[in-house]
Design a protein around this motif. Sequence first.
Motif, PDB file in Angstrom:
ATOM      1  N   HIS A 296      25.413 -10.755 -10.382  1.00 21.27           N
ATOM      2  CA  HIS A 296      25.607 -10.556 -11.819  1.00 21.27           C
ATOM      3  C   HIS A 296      24.413 -11.083 -12.615  1.00 21.27           C
ATOM      4  CE1 HIS A 296      29.599  -8.884 -11.713  1.00 21.27           C
ATOM      5  NE2 HIS A 296      30.019  -9.874 -10.959  1.00 21.27           N
ATOM      6  N   LEU A 297      23.890 -12.225 -12.232  1.00 19.66           N
ATOM      7  CA  LEU A 297      22.721 -12.782 -12.918  1.00 19.66           C
ATOM      8  C   LEU A 297      21.513 -11.864 -12.777  1.00 19.66           C
ATOM      9  CD1 LEU A 297      23.248 -16.478 -11.855  1.00 19.66           C
ATOM     10  CD2 LEU A 297      23.250 -15.635 -14.222  1.00 19.66           C
ATOM     11  N   ARG A 298      21.327 -11.308 -11.598  1.00 21.85           N
ATOM     12  CA  ARG A 298      20.210 -10.383 -11.381  1.00 21.85           C
ATOM     13  C   ARG A 298      20.362  -9.142 -12.252  1.00 21.85           C
ATOM     14  NH1 ARG A 298      20.980  -9.514  -6.402  1.00 21.85           N
ATOM     15  NH2 ARG A 298      20.117 -11.508  -5.776  1.00 21.85           N
ATOM     16  N   LYS A 299      21.587  -8.640 -12.345  1.00 19.38           N
ATOM     17  CA  LYS A 299      21.846  -7.466 -13.187  1.00 19.38           C
ATOM     18  C   LYS A 299      21.520  -7.778 -14.650  1.00 19.38           C
ATOM     19  CE  LYS A 299      23.702  -3.452 -14.319  1.00 19.38           C
ATOM     20  NZ  LYS A 299      23.019  -2.210 -14.048  1.00 19.38           N
ATOM     21  N   LEU A 300      21.957  -8.926 -15.129  1.00 15.30           N
ATOM     22  CA  LEU A 300      21.682  -9.318 -16.514  1.00 15.30           C
ATOM     23  C   LEU A 300      20.185  -9.540 -16.738  1.00 15.30           C
ATOM     24  CD1 LEU A 300      24.708 -11.707 -17.050  1.00 15.30           C
ATOM     25  CD2 LEU A 300      24.315  -9.521 -18.210  1.00 15.30           C
ATOM     26  N   ARG A 301      19.514 -10.073 -15.731  1.00 17.42           N
ATOM     27  CA  ARG A 301      18.054 -10.251 -15.832  1.00 17.42           C
ATOM     28  C   ARG A 301      17.357  -8.901 -15.861  1.00 17.42           C
ATOM     29  NH1 ARG A 301      16.094 -12.864 -10.919  1.00 17.42           N
ATOM     30  NH2 ARG A 301      15.279 -10.852 -10.347  1.00 17.42           N
TER      31      ARG A 301
END
Length: 120
Positions: free
Chosen positions: A80-85
Amino acid sequence: MPKTKPADICQVRCFNTDLVAHVRDSLPDDETLETAETLFAALADKSRLKILHALSNGQELCVCDVATVLDAQVSAASHHLRKLRDLKLLKYRNEGKLVYYSLRDELVTQVLNHVFKEDS
Protein backbone atom coordinates in the motif's frame (compact mmCIF):
# COMPACT_ATOMS: atom_id res chain seq x y z
CA MET A 1 -44.28 2.09 -32.44
CA PRO A 2 -42.38 5.31 -31.52
CA LYS A 3 -39.55 5.09 -29.00
CA THR A 4 -40.01 7.00 -25.77
CA LYS A 5 -37.19 8.66 -23.92
CA PRO A 6 -36.71 8.11 -20.20
CA ALA A 7 -38.08 10.83 -17.94
CA ASP A 8 -34.60 11.77 -16.67
CA ILE A 9 -33.29 12.82 -20.12
CA CYS A 10 -34.06 16.09 -21.90
CA GLN A 11 -36.67 15.60 -24.59
CA VAL A 12 -34.98 18.12 -26.91
CA ARG A 13 -31.34 19.02 -27.57
CA CYS A 14 -30.61 22.56 -26.40
CA PHE A 15 -28.29 24.30 -23.97
CA ASN A 16 -27.67 27.66 -22.36
CA THR A 17 -24.67 28.99 -24.31
CA ASP A 18 -23.63 31.61 -21.74
CA LEU A 19 -23.99 29.26 -18.78
CA VAL A 20 -22.08 26.45 -20.49
CA ALA A 21 -19.27 28.84 -21.47
CA HIS A 22 -19.05 30.14 -17.90
CA VAL A 23 -18.94 26.61 -16.44
CA ARG A 24 -16.31 25.47 -18.97
CA ASP A 25 -14.15 28.49 -18.18
CA SER A 26 -14.33 27.73 -14.46
CA LEU A 27 -13.18 24.09 -14.81
CA PRO A 28 -9.73 23.34 -13.38
CA ASP A 29 -6.90 22.66 -15.81
CA ASP A 30 -6.03 19.08 -16.79
CA GLU A 31 -3.06 18.88 -14.42
CA THR A 32 -5.22 19.86 -11.44
CA LEU A 33 -7.90 17.35 -12.46
CA GLU A 34 -5.28 14.60 -12.78
CA THR A 35 -3.98 15.40 -9.29
CA ALA A 36 -7.51 15.18 -7.89
CA GLU A 37 -8.16 11.96 -9.80
CA THR A 38 -5.02 10.42 -8.31
CA LEU A 39 -5.95 11.49 -4.80
CA PHE A 40 -9.49 10.16 -5.05
CA ALA A 41 -8.25 6.86 -6.49
CA ALA A 42 -5.96 6.50 -3.48
CA LEU A 43 -8.79 7.35 -1.09
CA ALA A 44 -11.01 4.67 -2.60
CA ASP A 45 -9.17 1.93 -0.66
CA LYS A 46 -9.79 1.58 3.08
CA SER A 47 -6.22 0.53 3.94
CA ARG A 48 -4.67 3.36 1.94
CA LEU A 49 -7.14 5.79 3.49
CA LYS A 50 -6.05 4.63 6.96
CA ILE A 51 -2.40 5.12 6.03
CA LEU A 52 -3.02 8.62 4.71
CA HIS A 53 -5.00 9.51 7.81
CA ALA A 54 -2.25 8.13 10.06
CA LEU A 55 0.32 10.29 8.29
CA SER A 56 -1.87 13.40 8.13
CA ASN A 57 -0.66 14.72 11.50
CA GLY A 58 2.73 15.50 9.99
CA GLN A 59 4.73 12.69 11.58
CA GLU A 60 6.64 9.96 9.82
CA LEU A 61 5.88 6.28 10.26
CA CYS A 62 8.12 3.38 9.33
CA VAL A 63 6.72 0.44 7.39
CA CYS A 64 6.44 -1.64 10.57
CA ASP A 65 4.49 1.16 12.30
CA VAL A 66 2.08 1.28 9.38
CA ALA A 67 1.65 -2.50 9.41
CA THR A 68 0.80 -2.32 13.12
CA VAL A 69 -1.68 0.52 12.56
CA LEU A 70 -3.37 -1.53 9.83
CA ASP A 71 -3.14 -4.76 11.83
CA ALA A 72 -1.62 -6.26 8.69
CA GLN A 73 1.51 -8.01 7.52
CA VAL A 74 4.52 -5.83 6.73
CA SER A 75 4.34 -6.98 3.11
CA ALA A 76 0.73 -5.77 2.80
CA ALA A 77 1.58 -2.41 4.37
CA SER A 78 4.60 -2.10 2.10
CA HIS A 79 2.42 -2.79 -0.94
CA HIS A 80 0.00 0.00 0.00
CA LEU A 81 2.83 2.42 0.80
CA ARG A 82 4.47 1.70 -2.55
CA LYS A 83 1.17 2.33 -4.33
CA LEU A 84 0.73 5.66 -2.53
CA ARG A 85 4.34 6.59 -3.33
CA ASP A 86 3.80 5.68 -6.99
CA LEU A 87 0.75 7.96 -6.96
CA LYS A 88 3.11 10.70 -5.73
CA LEU A 89 1.21 11.16 -2.47
CA LEU A 90 4.00 9.97 -0.16
CA LYS A 91 7.71 10.50 0.17
CA TYR A 92 10.13 8.28 2.02
CA ARG A 93 13.57 8.29 3.53
CA ASN A 94 15.90 5.54 4.65
CA GLU A 95 17.46 5.58 8.09
CA GLY A 96 19.70 2.58 8.48
CA LYS A 97 17.55 -0.50 7.96
CA LEU A 98 14.29 1.41 8.44
CA VAL A 99 12.19 3.22 5.83
CA TYR A 100 10.06 6.14 7.00
CA TYR A 101 7.09 7.53 5.06
CA SER A 102 5.38 10.90 5.21
CA LEU A 103 2.94 12.89 3.11
CA ARG A 104 4.42 14.65 0.10
CA ASP A 105 2.29 17.79 0.49
CA GLU A 106 -0.61 19.33 2.39
CA LEU A 107 -3.31 18.46 -0.15
CA VAL A 108 -4.05 15.09 1.42
CA THR A 109 -4.16 16.60 4.91
CA GLN A 110 -6.59 19.29 3.79
CA VAL A 111 -8.91 16.75 2.15
CA LEU A 112 -8.79 14.38 5.12
CA ASN A 113 -9.41 17.21 7.58
CA HIS A 114 -12.48 18.17 5.59
CA VAL A 115 -13.77 14.59 5.30
CA PHE A 116 -13.15 13.62 8.92
CA LYS A 117 -13.94 16.93 10.59
CA GLU A 118 -15.70 16.47 13.87
CA ASP A 119 -19.04 18.14 14.39
CA SER A 120 -18.75 21.16 16.64
